[in-house]
Structures are given as C-alpha cells and as structure tokens.
Design a protein around this motif. Sequence first.
Motif, short mmCIF file in Angstrom:
data_model
loop_
_atom_site.label_atom_id
_atom_site.label_comp_id
_atom_site.label_asym_id
_atom_site.label_seq_id
_atom_site.Cartn_x
_atom_site.Cartn_y
_atom_site.Cartn_z
N VAL A 113 52.85 -6.68 -51.16
CA VAL A 113 51.58 -7.41 -51.19
C VAL A 113 50.69 -6.91 -52.33
O VAL A 113 50.03 -7.69 -53.01
N VAL A 114 50.67 -5.60 -52.55
CA VAL A 114 49.89 -5.05 -53.66
C VAL A 114 50.41 -5.59 -54.98
O VAL A 114 49.64 -5.98 -55.88
N LEU A 115 51.74 -5.66 -55.14
CA LEU A 115 52.32 -6.21 -56.36
C LEU A 115 51.90 -7.68 -56.52
O LEU A 115 51.58 -8.12 -57.63
N GLU A 116 51.90 -8.42 -55.42
CA GLU A 116 51.49 -9.82 -55.49
C GLU A 116 50.04 -9.94 -55.93
O GLU A 116 49.68 -10.83 -56.72
N ALA A 117 49.19 -9.04 -55.42
CA ALA A 117 47.78 -9.06 -55.81
C ALA A 117 47.62 -8.80 -57.30
O ALA A 117 46.80 -9.43 -57.98
#
Length: 254
Positions: free
Chosen positions: A18-22
Amino acid sequence: MELLDEVAARASAARVVVVLEAVRRGEVAGSATHAWVRQHAPSLRQSGAAAVARIVVDVAAGDTPTQRRDPDPDSPLGVVWSAVRTGEVEAHTGCAVLRETTRLAPLLQPNAIPTATAGLVALAAEHGPAVMRRLRPRLLAEHGRDDALQDLHTCLATAARLSMPHIESADLTEYQLWMTPEQAATLEAAIGPLSAPAPNDETGEPDLRPAGQRRVEALTAVCATATTLHTGTHDTDRGPDTTLHLTIPLTDLT
C-alpha cells in the motif's frame, strides 16, 4: 497463534504494498515517505517505519513517468522485494539483507549475486538478520572472486588483536579478543573437543561446569601443552611430561 501470525505477516506485506501504491500515485514521494508512513501506520512509530519507507523508495526509483517497473527479479533488490511483499520477511529484515549484499557484491562473482541474496533471505527469515554474517565466509569461499576470501582475511588481520590483561573484581583477569575467521576456526578446533562436558566415568556424575568455565579451562590446557612442547630443542626432546608451578610468599622465600 499460527493463524494470528499468518494474518500479521500478510498484513505487514500488504502494508508495504500500500505504501508503494501511495508513492506511485503521487500521494507522497522521496524523504517525505517516512513521515507519511508514521502518520498512517501508528504502530510503526515504535520501529519499522524507516525500513518500510526505505525499501519502497528504492523499488519506486525504477519507475518511469509512464510505466511502473518492478526491480529485476535477479537483482538483490528484486529478490528482497519479492520476499517482503509476500510476507516471507519484514521490511527491516529486507533492508538488512540489502546492506549485506552491498558489502558482498564487490567480492562475489556477478552471476552468484542472486544466489547469495536468496541464501541470505532464507537465513534471515529463519534465524533473523543478525545471523547473516555467519554465512559471509562460506559465500566468499564458494562464490567469491579470485582471492576474495584471502584478501578479506588479509584486511581483517590488521584489525585482529588480543588486549593486555585487565584485573577485574574478585581478581579475575579480563581479556578482549578479536580474531579473523581463520584464526577463530583454529581456536575453536583446538578448544572445542576439550570444552565438551566430561561426566565422571566412575560415578556417572554429570559435568556441572558452565560452558564458559569449560572453554577457559580448555584454552588454559592448550596453552599449557604448547608451553611444555616448546621447552625442548626438537621433537624427541620435548621437556618433562609434568611441570610443577610453586607460588611462594616473599617472606617465606627470604
């Protein structure tokens, strides 16, 4: 417990994804990623936020303005990222593996780097990142560049040392010892068999000496044997089989 642990591992992996997606959506970028993780994942404020941000920023660095590009699966980052996003290892463990591969890469054959990284990931996943250093001599011996292991030992030899004796409380003498892998292997080969527990053969009473006591007594025995062997001038004249040491107060001696 096993079910909860699996859920926690998958949630940890999902959190990194999720952090990578952000980052890829432009919600946050660069050095601000750490603060963003701390804001949206409060449990990582205790520890772990920096590692999550670090590995995500490294993965996102391969993207182009028009395309998301995961790291090469055969690169150290690709091997580690695969393990992190599947929950095999935590982000902080993945960062530790990357630091170790960075140190090893100049010493390894290029085609062995993926294999070495995978081995470090497996070892860290099973025993934690602190154990990875134990694999370094074997990796260099099996996959290192020509003379890499010897060059490392030569470099380490200048840092190996034995401190002067320091009298501690209760009149115990303290030494500090740093050894190269080769020196340490020689020492362990000498004292290892002698420091094993030695039950009484006649009574069957177990050896209750702590491991540390057995090891120091084994080292003392090796040194005493070496001292005896060097009292002669050649192999057939090695001096007396028994040496008696007497401690006499100065007043009595006078």
